[in-house]
Design a protein around this motif. Structure first.
Motif, mmCIF file in Angstrom:
data_model
loop_
_atom_site.group_PDB
_atom_site.id
_atom_site.type_symbol
_atom_site.label_atom_id
_atom_site.label_comp_id
_atom_site.label_asym_id
_atom_site.label_seq_id
_atom_site.Cartn_x
_atom_site.Cartn_y
_atom_site.Cartn_z
ATOM 1 N N ALA A 69 8.764 86.891 39.471
ATOM 2 C CA ALA A 69 9.383 86.773 40.792
ATOM 3 C C ALA A 69 10.840 87.164 40.636
ATOM 4 O O ALA A 69 11.518 86.711 39.704
ATOM 5 C CB ALA A 69 9.272 85.348 41.318
ATOM 6 N N ASP A 70 11.321 88.000 41.538
ATOM 7 C CA ASP A 70 12.697 88.492 41.496
ATOM 8 C C ASP A 70 13.348 88.261 42.852
ATOM 9 O O ASP A 70 12.913 88.843 43.855
ATOM 10 C CB ASP A 70 12.697 89.979 41.142
ATOM 11 N N VAL A 71 14.372 87.394 42.872
ATOM 12 C CA VAL A 71 15.120 87.122 44.096
ATOM 13 C C VAL A 71 16.433 87.882 44.012
ATOM 14 O O VAL A 71 17.191 87.714 43.050
ATOM 15 C CB VAL A 71 15.389 85.613 44.279
ATOM 16 N N THR A 72 16.694 88.729 45.007
ATOM 17 C CA THR A 72 17.935 89.498 45.086
ATOM 18 C C THR A 72 18.506 89.305 46.482
ATOM 19 O O THR A 72 17.852 88.726 47.350
ATOM 20 C CB THR A 72 17.663 91.000 44.849
ATOM 21 N N PRO A 73 19.703 89.825 46.745
ATOM 22 C CA PRO A 73 20.220 89.753 48.118
ATOM 23 C C PRO A 73 19.300 90.433 49.136
ATOM 24 O O PRO A 73 19.321 90.101 50.319
ATOM 25 C CB PRO A 73 21.568 90.466 48.023
ATOM 26 N N ALA A 74 18.457 91.368 48.673
ATOM 27 C CA ALA A 74 17.540 92.072 49.571
ATOM 28 C C ALA A 74 16.290 91.250 49.888
ATOM 29 O O ALA A 74 15.572 91.556 50.832
ATOM 30 C CB ALA A 74 17.138 93.412 48.962
ATOM 31 N N GLY A 75 15.980 90.207 49.095
ATOM 32 C CA GLY A 75 14.800 89.390 49.352
ATOM 33 C C GLY A 75 14.089 88.991 48.085
ATOM 34 O O GLY A 75 14.649 89.004 46.997
ATOM 35 N N LEU A 76 12.804 88.635 48.229
ATOM 36 C CA LEU A 76 11.962 88.175 47.115
ATOM 37 C C LEU A 76 10.837 89.169 46.891
ATOM 38 O O LEU A 76 10.120 89.532 47.829
ATOM 39 C CB LEU A 76 11.366 86.802 47.442
ATOM 40 N N THR A 77 10.686 89.583 45.636
ATOM 41 C CA THR A 77 9.564 90.425 45.238
ATOM 42 C C THR A 77 8.771 89.684 44.181
ATOM 43 O O THR A 77 9.344 89.215 43.193
ATOM 44 C CB THR A 77 10.042 91.777 44.670
ATOM 45 N N VAL A 78 7.466 89.558 44.386
ATOM 46 C CA VAL A 78 6.572 88.988 43.389
ATOM 47 C C VAL A 78 5.691 90.114 42.871
ATOM 48 O O VAL A 78 4.981 90.767 43.647
ATOM 49 C CB VAL A 78 5.711 87.850 43.978
ATOM 50 N N LEU A 79 5.778 90.340 41.557
ATOM 51 C CA LEU A 79 4.929 91.317 40.878
ATOM 52 C C LEU A 79 3.909 90.507 40.094
ATOM 53 O O LEU A 79 4.217 89.951 39.040
ATOM 54 C CB LEU A 79 5.758 92.198 39.946
ATOM 55 N N ALA A 80 2.716 90.367 40.628
ATOM 56 C CA ALA A 80 1.700 89.510 40.040
ATOM 57 C C ALA A 80 0.746 90.313 39.163
ATOM 58 O O ALA A 80 0.382 91.437 39.498
ATOM 59 C CB ALA A 80 0.911 88.804 41.144
#
Length: 87
Positions: A69-80
């Motif tokens: 899971a990667d939280v950045t100023p652009a949002g949350l991306t989950v690479l499962a």
């Protein structure tokens, strides 16, 4: 109206979800966590468990096994490693 979080859930097979949501709860390897719009940046590995998406009073659950899971100023991306919508 509260600010929305951009969330994307991707598995090796396909993108399961991409859009604006109110909150996402996920199973971090070091503990479960929730993300709202404006959350501070961080990256973590995921353990097996539910990713719960809250949006406009509705809840959608995806079961994931591993990944990041990667939280950045652009949002949350989950690479499962594996993800399916719970039924």
């Amino acid at each position: 109206m509260a600010e929305k979080l951009h969330f994307s859930l991707v598995s090796p097979e396909r993108e399961l979800f991409a859009g604006l949501v109110d909150q996402v709860d996920a199973p971090g390897a070091e503990g479960d966590f929730g993300v709202l719009a404006g959350h501070g940046p961080f990256m973590t590995t995921l353990k097996e468990g539910p990713v719960t998406v809250h949006n406009d009073g509705k809840t959608t659950v995806y079961n994931v096994r591993g990944g990041f899971a990667d939280v950045t100023p652009a949002g949350l991306t989950v690479l499962a490693e594996h993800a399916v919508e719970a039924v």
